[in-house]
Design a protein around this motif. Sequence first.
Motif, PDB file in Angstrom:
ATOM      1  N   LEU A  75      -7.594  -1.350  12.090  1.00 60.69           N
ATOM      2  CA  LEU A  75      -6.786  -2.506  11.712  1.00 60.69           C
ATOM      3  C   LEU A  75      -5.825  -2.940  12.800  1.00 60.69           C
ATOM      4  O   LEU A  75      -5.315  -4.059  12.767  1.00 60.69           O
ATOM      5  N   SER A  76      -5.540  -2.057  13.778  1.00 59.86           N
ATOM      6  CA  SER A  76      -4.567  -2.406  14.814  1.00 59.86           C
ATOM      7  C   SER A  76      -4.824  -1.579  16.063  1.00 59.86           C
ATOM      8  O   SER A  76      -5.567  -0.586  16.025  1.00 59.86           O
ATOM      9  N   GLU A  99      -2.225  -6.406  15.177  1.00 58.72           N
ATOM     10  CA  GLU A  99      -3.021  -6.149  13.973  1.00 58.72           C
ATOM     11  C   GLU A  99      -4.081  -7.232  13.785  1.00 58.72           C
ATOM     12  O   GLU A  99      -3.856  -8.392  14.115  1.00 58.72           O
ATOM     13  N   ARG A 186       3.521  -9.594  11.859  1.00 60.52           N
ATOM     14  CA  ARG A 186       2.914  -8.262  11.869  1.00 60.52           C
ATOM     15  C   ARG A 186       2.639  -7.737  13.270  1.00 60.52           C
ATOM     16  O   ARG A 186       1.865  -6.790  13.458  1.00 60.52           O
ATOM     17  N   LYS A 212       3.618   1.045  10.560  1.00 58.94           N
ATOM     18  CA  LYS A 212       2.356   1.383   9.917  1.00 58.94           C
ATOM     19  C   LYS A 212       1.684   2.567  10.618  1.00 58.94           C
ATOM     20  O   LYS A 212       0.973   3.350   9.996  1.00 58.94           O
ATOM     21  N   ARG A 308      -5.030  -7.193   4.824  1.00 56.92           N
ATOM     22  CA  ARG A 308      -6.221  -6.914   5.633  1.00 56.92           C
ATOM     23  C   ARG A 308      -7.458  -7.639   5.110  1.00 56.92           C
ATOM     24  O   ARG A 308      -8.445  -7.791   5.824  1.00 56.92           O
TER      25      ARG A 308
END
Length: 422
Positions: A75-76, A99, A186, A212, A308
């Motif tokens: 995701l990142s 992200e 983000r 995160k 997401r």
Amino acid sequence: MQESPRSPEAKLGMKVEDLWDTQEPELKPTEKLNACFESIPVSAFPPAPPSQVIEMRSDASLAEAVQLLARHKILSAPVVNVEAPEDASWIDRYIGIVEFAGIVVWILDQSEKQYSSDSSELVKGEPEEIRDRAVGAAVNGVSSPRKLGSLSPRSAAIITGKFFETLTSSDFYKNTKVQDISGSFRWAPFLALQKSNSFLTMLLLLSKYRLKSVPVVDLGDRKIDNIISQSAVIHMLEECTGLQWFESWGTKKVSELGLPLMKPNHMFKVYEDEPVLQAFKLMRQKGVGGVPVVESGGRKAVGNISIRDIQFLLIAPEIYKNCGSITAKNFLAAVRSYLEEHKEASPMLNGMVTCRSDSTIKEVIATLDSKKIHRIYMVDDEGNLEGVITLRDIISKLVHEPRGYFGDFFDGVLPLPPNSRV
């Protein structure tokens, strides 16, 4: 009798157990845990799979960034400053963490600006052209989704599919660099730990300071040695089931620990008949990672949309072409059909995952870990929403920050971009 092999996470839990037994008996359980985690270096945390410890070049295009994240199923990723000198410190070597969801939201934001600049033309043209332009308003620019009366479900579905196909094949998408969106929604600062830093420091960054994930750097090799995420910590806790220190904490009811932190009257939600783009807009505006989908006119939760899930706007635009509506309810159904057709595993296939006020913290952890999700909703006997519990909430109840603990730790990182999560 041969003892069954333990996972690396369970072995780590046993180290905590050994330290737990040596703590002063008069200490409170949270103080014991703080002392245990302060005594363990973060280098002891099991390494993430090599495919998940990747770096993104700052001069990569948004198209390349999306492809890289999708290929590695992450995701990142940390962003390397390609203009930094060879001998740069890690503070200068990395410019932040990007992200997947942040890229998509940034693209949507730019589309709003494009449509806003053409707002004087909204009343001109054929009805189909007017509806085309209305998508820009649906993305971000309308204060209430119920003002989208002229945007029918059918036309919105078709328009959105064309819109994203056009966008992702455009020079704008292919030529904009990752470094161009630094500090956007983000985008997180590159706040790394050294291998000698403590577990407690890592847990506080992932909870109170809202990161995160946290990179762990090897100063000798000047590279990222590991990346520890909130999900990885929850998995570690699940592997510690049966250990005394975990059971003394994990057998408590969530309500005993003051969870959920977010009560119904403070929760952001979307109704099932509202445009799904309203959900993503709400997440961006309020800085939250997900919202529940609620029955029209009621409090019963019927689904969850996570930030997401916005990836489906880029990787599966055909959803919108084949779907009769882009309401939140139909979006959830369409994504599930897409995943089943392509035989892809995803938390979206879990449906609505819930707990009760008398659920134990270990039960909630087991559910979050097994379902690979980032939040669970608390409901009453009728299924009405009573709150939400996130990974960060759980970690925040495991440890607390001693007064003056971080000292000058954030020097060189602060001030942070205005939209960062620290």
